[in-house]
Design an enzyme around this catalytic site. Structure first.
Site, PDB file in Angstrom:
ATOM      1  N   GLU A  24       1.090   5.604   0.496  1.00 22.78           N
ATOM      2  CA  GLU A  24       0.451   6.800   1.028  1.00 22.78           C
ATOM      3  C   GLU A  24       0.885   8.033   0.250  1.00 22.78           C
ATOM      4  O   GLU A  24       2.066   8.226  -0.021  1.00 22.78           O
ATOM      5  CB  GLU A  24       0.811   6.968   2.508  1.00 22.78           C
ATOM      6  CG  GLU A  24       0.138   8.180   3.151  1.00 22.78           C
ATOM      7  CD  GLU A  24       0.411   8.252   4.631  1.00 22.78           C
ATOM      8  OE1 GLU A  24      -0.098   7.373   5.365  1.00 22.78           O
ATOM      9  OE2 GLU A  24       1.140   9.171   5.063  1.00 22.78           O
TER      10      GLU A  24
ATOM     11  N   PHE B 264      11.919  14.568  10.363  1.00 22.47           N
ATOM     12  CA  PHE B 264      10.666  13.840  10.509  1.00 22.47           C
ATOM     13  C   PHE B 264      10.730  12.926  11.731  1.00 22.47           C
ATOM     14  O   PHE B 264       9.793  12.855  12.538  1.00 22.47           O
ATOM     15  CB  PHE B 264      10.405  13.042   9.237  1.00 22.47           C
ATOM     16  CG  PHE B 264       8.999  12.532   9.068  1.00 22.47           C
ATOM     17  CD1 PHE B 264       7.974  12.934   9.911  1.00 22.47           C
ATOM     18  CD2 PHE B 264       8.692  11.637   8.048  1.00 22.47           C
ATOM     19  CE1 PHE B 264       6.683  12.467   9.758  1.00 22.47           C
ATOM     20  CE2 PHE B 264       7.413  11.150   7.888  1.00 22.47           C
ATOM     21  CZ  PHE B 264       6.410  11.564   8.744  1.00 22.47           C
TER      22      PHE B 264
ATOM     23  N   SER C 177       0.866  -1.179   0.000  1.00 21.18           N
ATOM     24  CA  SER C 177       0.000   0.000   0.000  1.00 21.18           C
ATOM     25  C   SER C 177       0.902   1.228   0.000  1.00 21.18           C
ATOM     26  O   SER C 177       2.030   1.189   0.498  1.00 21.18           O
ATOM     27  CB  SER C 177      -0.952   0.009   1.201  1.00 21.18           C
ATOM     28  OG  SER C 177      -0.244  -0.068   2.425  1.00 21.18           O
TER      29      SER C 177
ATOM     30  N   ASP D 139      -2.842  15.828  14.238  1.00 18.31           N
ATOM     31  CA  ASP D 139      -1.892  16.704  14.914  1.00 18.31           C
ATOM     32  C   ASP D 139      -2.557  18.023  15.288  1.00 18.31           C
ATOM     33  O   ASP D 139      -3.589  18.402  14.731  1.00 18.31           O
ATOM     34  CB  ASP D 139      -0.689  16.989  14.005  1.00 18.31           C
ATOM     35  CG  ASP D 139       0.089  15.732  13.678  1.00 18.31           C
ATOM     36  OD1 ASP D 139       0.157  14.836  14.548  1.00 18.31           O
ATOM     37  OD2 ASP D 139       0.611  15.639  12.549  1.00 18.31           O
TER      38      ASP D 139
ATOM     39  N   HIS E 299       3.468  -0.865   4.058  1.00 11.12           N
ATOM     40  CA  HIS E 299       2.836   0.415   3.730  1.00 11.12           C
ATOM     41  C   HIS E 299       3.937   1.450   3.549  1.00 11.12           C
ATOM     42  O   HIS E 299       4.680   1.753   4.488  1.00 11.12           O
ATOM     43  CB  HIS E 299       1.893   0.830   4.860  1.00 11.12           C
ATOM     44  CG  HIS E 299       1.177   2.123   4.610  1.00 11.12           C
ATOM     45  ND1 HIS E 299       0.098   2.219   3.765  1.00 11.12           N
ATOM     46  CD2 HIS E 299       1.376   3.374   5.102  1.00 11.12           C
ATOM     47  CE1 HIS E 299      -0.338   3.469   3.748  1.00 11.12           C
ATOM     48  NE2 HIS E 299       0.433   4.195   4.536  1.00 11.12           N
TER      49      HIS E 299
END
Length: 288
Positions: free
Chosen positions: A9, A210, A7, A101, A259
């Site tokens: 994103e 990140f 998958s 967030d 993912h």
């Protein structure tokens, strides 16, 4: 070693150039036949309309199964469920339900006075509609707001009990981080699939920033390796090797789905999939 299910994103575009990059990314990765793709929701709920447009366009134009991110941020319960209903009316049956967030400039998440207080409440409400397959986030390393690491397991259990049928983890740099978390979840009675989130490193500096925001541990050996690789002009090669080895280790330990956080930059994700032996499906329809 069998190929894992995939998958990908994406995030919704804010500009014309970003739109081209998104569609180029979808086009580049669709031939890998992902089980589904997902589209994120901007911090503070800032991309609601853009997310909806990207989700419906990908599903309509590319024939992919698309999951839409949905958060609790800055919206009433009624407004959030209206968004969900709009997805259902558009044929979207997969939701990634997240607390979300804090809005830009806010130190912490604060629920809307008439909104969902957390992701558990959101999952419960979505499950009550009977319209969606619900995925949730999971944190193999402590969420920045978690009181302790076991709290992440306990919170995931609450989301599963509320109706989630799948979890996708935050990214990590070492396979053992995920494997320890998976074992802890099994001990807690969590029996839904837990899919590891993989971040192909496009920029080491970007990945480090990140990681800091997400409370993801950066192994000193990896920091040192990238320092040398950047100096020698081998950053991309190291990034490909690091991500491929991570994925191979997970697959060896029984992981059957991955993912990928693509950041709307397809090349490294494609290269990792190729290195894992996952090849694009080529249509022979127009071949004479």
């Amino acid at each position: 070693m069998s190929a894992p299910r995939l998958s990908f994103e994406f995030f919704p575009p804010h500009t014309l150039d970003a739109s081209f990059r998104l569609w180029e990314t979808v086009h580049a990765l669709q031939s890998l036949k992902p089980e589904h793709v997902s589209v994120t929701y901007g911090a503070g709920g800032t991309t609601r309309a853009l997310t909806h447009e990207a989700v419906t366009t990908i599903g309509r134009n590319y024939g992919l199964r698309v999951a839409a991110h949905l958060t609790c941020v800055d919206a009433t319960k009624a407004e959030t469920l209206e968004i969900a209903d709009a997805y259902a009316e558009a044929g979207v049956r997969d939701i990634v339900a997240l607390r979300g967030d804090a809005p830009k400039g806010a130190a912490r998440f604060t629920p809307h006075p008439d909104g969902f207080a957390n992701s558990v409440e959101l999952v419960e409400a979505l499950a009550a509609t009977g319209k969606f397959n619900i995925a949730v986030g999971a944190y193999p390393e402590s969420h920045p707001e978690a009181a302790h690491q076991q709290a992440d397991v306990e919170w995931l259990k609450r989301k599963v009990d509320a109706g989630a049928s799948r979890a996708i983890t935050q990214f990590f740099f070492e396979a053992e981080t995920f494997l320890r978390f998976r074992d802890a979840c099994a001990r807690a009675g969590i029996d839904v699939p837990i899919v590891p989130g993989i971040l192909p490193i496009i920029s080491w500096e970007g990945a480090r920033r990140f990681a800091e925001r997400c409370n993801t541990h950066v192994p000193p050996r990896l920091e040192e390796a990238f320092t040398h690789a950047i100096r020698d002009g081998r950053e991309d090669l190291l990034a490909l090797t690091q991500c491929t080895v991570l994925c191979e280790r997970l697959i060896e330990e029984g992981v059957d789905a991955l993912h990928f956080y693509t950041l709307n930059r397809p090349q490294m994700t494609r290269n990792v999939c190729f290195a894992l032996g996952i090849v694009p499906e080529v249509s022979l329809q127009n071949v004479a």
